[in-house]
Design a protein around this motif. Structure first.
Motif, PDB file in Angstrom:
ATOM      1  N   UNK A   1       0.810  -1.233   0.000  1.00 54.93           N
ATOM      2  CA  UNK A   1       0.000   0.000   0.000  1.00 54.93           C
ATOM      3  C   UNK A   1       0.836   1.272   0.000  1.00 54.93           C
ATOM      4  N   UNK A   2       2.094   1.180   0.439  1.00 53.54           N
ATOM      5  CA  UNK A   2       2.967   2.349   0.486  1.00 53.54           C
ATOM      6  C   UNK A   2       3.794   2.526  -0.789  1.00 53.54           C
ATOM      7  N   UNK A   3       3.584   1.667  -1.776  1.00 49.50           N
ATOM      8  CA  UNK A   3       4.340   1.724  -3.024  1.00 49.50           C
ATOM      9  C   UNK A   3       3.575   2.548  -4.062  1.00 49.50           C
ATOM     10  N   UNK A   4       4.118   3.678  -4.511  1.00 43.56           N
ATOM     11  CA  UNK A   4       3.431   4.524  -5.497  1.00 43.56           C
ATOM     12  C   UNK A   4       3.128   3.804  -6.807  1.00 43.56           C
ATOM     13  N   UNK A   5       4.001   2.878  -7.226  1.00 41.86           N
ATOM     14  CA  UNK A   5       3.760   2.160  -8.477  1.00 41.86           C
ATOM     15  C   UNK A   5       2.520   1.268  -8.381  1.00 41.86           C
ATOM     16  N   UNK A   6       2.236   0.744  -7.191  1.00 42.91           N
ATOM     17  CA  UNK A   6       1.027  -0.071  -7.000  1.00 42.91           C
ATOM     18  C   UNK A   6      -0.212   0.793  -7.196  1.00 42.91           C
ATOM     19  N   UNK A   7      -0.154   2.009  -6.676  1.00 42.10           N
ATOM     20  CA  UNK A   7      -1.260   2.951  -6.844  1.00 42.10           C
ATOM     21  C   UNK A   7      -1.396   3.332  -8.320  1.00 42.10           C
ATOM     22  N   UNK A   8      -0.263   3.508  -9.005  1.00 43.94           N
ATOM     23  CA  UNK A   8      -0.275   3.885 -10.419  1.00 43.94           C
ATOM     24  C   UNK A   8      -0.852   2.780 -11.298  1.00 43.94           C
ATOM     25  N   UNK A   9      -0.757   1.526 -10.843  1.00 39.61           N
ATOM     26  CA  UNK A   9      -1.254   0.402 -11.636  1.00 39.61           C
ATOM     27  C   UNK A   9      -2.761   0.198 -11.490  1.00 39.61           C
TER      28      UNK A   9
ATOM     29  N   UNK B   1      -3.209  -3.534   8.483  1.00 37.45           N
ATOM     30  CA  UNK B   1      -4.554  -2.955   8.561  1.00 37.45           C
ATOM     31  C   UNK B   1      -5.453  -3.521   7.468  1.00 37.45           C
ATOM     32  N   UNK B   2      -4.902  -3.698   6.265  1.00 32.43           N
ATOM     33  CA  UNK B   2      -5.698  -4.273   5.175  1.00 32.43           C
ATOM     34  C   UNK B   2      -6.091  -5.713   5.506  1.00 32.43           C
ATOM     35  N   UNK B   3      -5.173  -6.489   6.085  1.00 32.09           N
ATOM     36  CA  UNK B   3      -5.499  -7.868   6.452  1.00 32.09           C
ATOM     37  C   UNK B   3      -6.581  -7.898   7.527  1.00 32.09           C
ATOM     38  N   UNK B   4      -6.539  -6.924   8.455  1.00 35.20           N
ATOM     39  CA  UNK B   4      -7.589  -6.841   9.476  1.00 35.20           C
ATOM     40  C   UNK B   4      -8.937  -6.567   8.826  1.00 35.20           C
ATOM     41  N   UNK B   5      -8.951  -5.681   7.834  1.00 36.95           N
ATOM     42  CA  UNK B   5     -10.198  -5.373   7.128  1.00 36.95           C
ATOM     43  C   UNK B   5     -10.714  -6.582   6.355  1.00 36.95           C
ATOM     44  N   UNK B   6      -9.804  -7.374   5.799  1.00 39.32           N
ATOM     45  CA  UNK B   6     -10.195  -8.547   5.016  1.00 39.32           C
ATOM     46  C   UNK B   6     -10.919  -9.590   5.852  1.00 39.32           C
ATOM     47  N   UNK B   7     -10.704  -9.570   7.170  1.00 41.58           N
ATOM     48  CA  UNK B   7     -11.416 -10.517   8.025  1.00 41.58           C
ATOM     49  C   UNK B   7     -12.911 -10.255   8.022  1.00 41.58           C
ATOM     50  N   UNK B   8     -13.319  -9.072   7.531  1.00 40.19           N
ATOM     51  CA  UNK B   8     -14.749  -8.760   7.383  1.00 40.19           C
ATOM     52  C   UNK B   8     -15.240  -9.070   5.973  1.00 40.19           C
ATOM     53  N   UNK B   9     -14.400  -9.738   5.193  1.00 38.15           N
ATOM     54  CA  UNK B   9     -14.791 -10.145   3.845  1.00 38.15           C
ATOM     55  C   UNK B   9     -13.897  -9.536   2.779  1.00 38.15           C
ATOM     56  N   UNK B  10     -13.805 -10.217   1.637  1.00 38.56           N
ATOM     57  CA  UNK B  10     -12.956  -9.750   0.537  1.00 38.56           C
ATOM     58  C   UNK B  10     -13.353  -8.366   0.069  1.00 38.56           C
ATOM     59  N   UNK B  11     -14.642  -8.153  -0.064  1.00 35.54           N
ATOM     60  CA  UNK B  11     -15.127  -6.857  -0.537  1.00 35.54           C
ATOM     61  C   UNK B  11     -14.751  -5.744   0.440  1.00 35.54           C
ATOM     62  N   UNK B  12     -14.874  -6.017   1.738  1.00 38.35           N
ATOM     63  CA  UNK B  12     -14.520  -5.037   2.764  1.00 38.35           C
ATOM     64  C   UNK B  12     -13.027  -4.718   2.707  1.00 38.35           C
ATOM     65  N   UNK B  13     -12.207  -5.747   2.485  1.00 39.66           N
ATOM     66  CA  UNK B  13     -10.773  -5.546   2.401  1.00 39.66           C
ATOM     67  C   UNK B  13     -10.385  -4.658   1.232  1.00 39.66           C
ATOM     68  N   UNK B  14     -11.033  -4.855   0.080  1.00 40.04           N
ATOM     69  CA  UNK B  14     -10.751  -4.036  -1.096  1.00 40.04           C
ATOM     70  C   UNK B  14     -11.191  -2.591  -0.864  1.00 40.04           C
ATOM     71  N   UNK B  15     -12.371  -2.414  -0.263  1.00 45.67           N
ATOM     72  CA  UNK B  15     -12.847  -1.055   0.036  1.00 45.67           C
ATOM     73  C   UNK B  15     -11.864  -0.327   0.941  1.00 45.67           C
ATOM     74  N   UNK B  16     -11.376  -1.036   1.964  1.00 44.55           N
ATOM     75  CA  UNK B  16     -10.450  -0.410   2.902  1.00 44.55           C
ATOM     76  C   UNK B  16      -9.128  -0.084   2.219  1.00 44.55           C
ATOM     77  N   UNK B  17      -8.623  -0.984   1.377  1.00 42.98           N
ATOM     78  CA  UNK B  17      -7.377  -0.745   0.662  1.00 42.98           C
ATOM     79  C   UNK B  17      -7.488   0.509  -0.199  1.00 42.98           C
ATOM     80  N   UNK B  18      -8.597   0.658  -0.933  1.00 40.91           N
ATOM     81  CA  UNK B  18      -8.781   1.839  -1.786  1.00 40.91           C
ATOM     82  C   UNK B  18      -8.835   3.105  -0.936  1.00 40.91           C
ATOM     83  N   UNK B  19      -9.510   3.014   0.185  1.00 44.07           N
ATOM     84  CA  UNK B  19      -9.614   4.180   1.066  1.00 44.07           C
ATOM     85  C   UNK B  19      -8.245   4.524   1.651  1.00 44.07           C
TER      86      UNK B  19
ATOM     87  N   UNK C   1      -3.345   8.057   1.702  1.00 42.89           N
ATOM     88  CA  UNK C   1      -1.893   8.160   1.564  1.00 42.89           C
ATOM     89  C   UNK C   1      -1.508   9.093   0.426  1.00 42.89           C
ATOM     90  N   UNK C   2      -2.081   8.846  -0.765  1.00 41.89           N
ATOM     91  CA  UNK C   2      -1.593   9.521  -1.964  1.00 41.89           C
ATOM     92  C   UNK C   2      -2.347  10.793  -2.326  1.00 41.89           C
TER      93      UNK C   2
END
Length: 286
Positions: free
Chosen positions: A22-30, A103-121, A126-127
């Motif tokens: 999540x802290x890698x700018x290239x991941x955000x760029x992709x 933190x993303x792994x903690x969010x994923x415990x509430x479901x895949x969709x929740x984990x993705x939402x948290x990652x985007x947020x 961050x960026x």
């Protein structure tokens, strides 16, 4: 059309592992490339995010895109196997440099969709907002805006289960010999054969070429959804992302988004990364 079900449903011929930090700018760029792949070819593949931590060199932000004539430079990677994490002894906590991934792994415990939402947020904070996600209050705010159960999230972020889940991701990273982020590993779900590993930020066509090689034929693209549906699904998207996805000039995108702005469907946000649009219309379940 249920967009989330379309993108995340099972029984697809390809399986993609997306290794990110999540802290890698290239991941955000992709992310724009990933979004477009999901909407056009999501019926061919399932996507699994793997949190890889501090692997990439964060100073190497300006990596050039690989040109189409370099497409044969993707690597063969190891075969899939049942990966056990029982032998891991690493311990991580809130003071760890891996806190974003934890933190993303903690969010994923509430479901895949929740984990993705948290990652985007989290990436948004961050960026685009330049917030320090090492602060607990920022993580809580991200969890709230990602519609998580915040109390459960706070329990999970300190839990052994979350630490173990992140350690498993690190184990997978090591087993697949992933040494930088972002990296995508492509597998054919129906044939027990080696996957193809593609590292770095590449042109959209290169990813489709990899899919074509594994499938043995050119995949057929699915029609893109109406623009409002696209924004509603992503919740927060840039003018650049929309222009890339729909292959439209930026000026045309601005005109279309201004129409949605007048209809009070979106809110315009100016950032150092360009203009972003936040969906504020009626909430719907995907």
């Amino acid at each position: 059309m249920n967009l989330f079900a379309f993108i995340c449903s099972n029984e697809k011929p390809l399986e993609l592992y997306f290794f990110i930090d999540p802290l890698c700018p290239d991941c955000f760029a992709l992310e724009p490339v990933i979004k477009k792949m999901q909407f056009e070819y999501g019926h061919y593949f399932s996507l699994t995010y793997v949190l890889s931590g501090n692997i990439s060199n964060l100073n190497n932000i300006n990596r050039k895109l690989i040109q189409p004539n370099q497409r044969n430079k993707y690597e063969k990677t190891i075969k899939r196997g049942q990966i056990s994490c029982d032998d891991l002894e690493a311990k991580v906590n809130l003071s760890s440099p891996y806190i974003a991934s934890i933190a993303v792994k903690a969010a994923e415990l509430q479901g895949k969709r929740a984990g993705i939402r948290f990652l985007k947020k989290l990436q948004e904070y961050i960026y685009l907002k330049n917030e320090n996600i090492g602060k607990l209050e920022i993580l809580i705010q991200c969890a709230e805006e990602a519609l998580l159960d915040v109390e459960e999230f706070m329990r999970d972020i300190h839990s052994t289960s979350t630490s173990h889940a992140f350690q498993c991701d690190l184990k997978i990273t090591n087993e697949m010999a992933v040494t930088e982020t972002p990296t995508i590993v492509f597998f054919n779900n129906k044939i027990e054969e080696e996957g193809l590993k593609l590292s770095g930020v590449n042109t959209y066509e290169i990813y489709i070429e990899v899919m074509t090689e594994i499938l043995g034929e050119r995949p057929v693209s699915h029609p893109l959804p109406p623009l409002l549906k696209f924004v509603q699904y992503n919740q927060f998207v840039s003018t650049r992302d929309i222009a890339f996805t729909y292959n439209l000039p930026h000026l045309q995108v601005e005109l279309e988004m201004k129409k949605l702005l007048l209809q009070q469907q979106v809110e315009r946000i100016h950032t150092s990364y360009g203009t972003f649009w936040k969906y504020v219309g009626q909430k719907k379940s995907f």
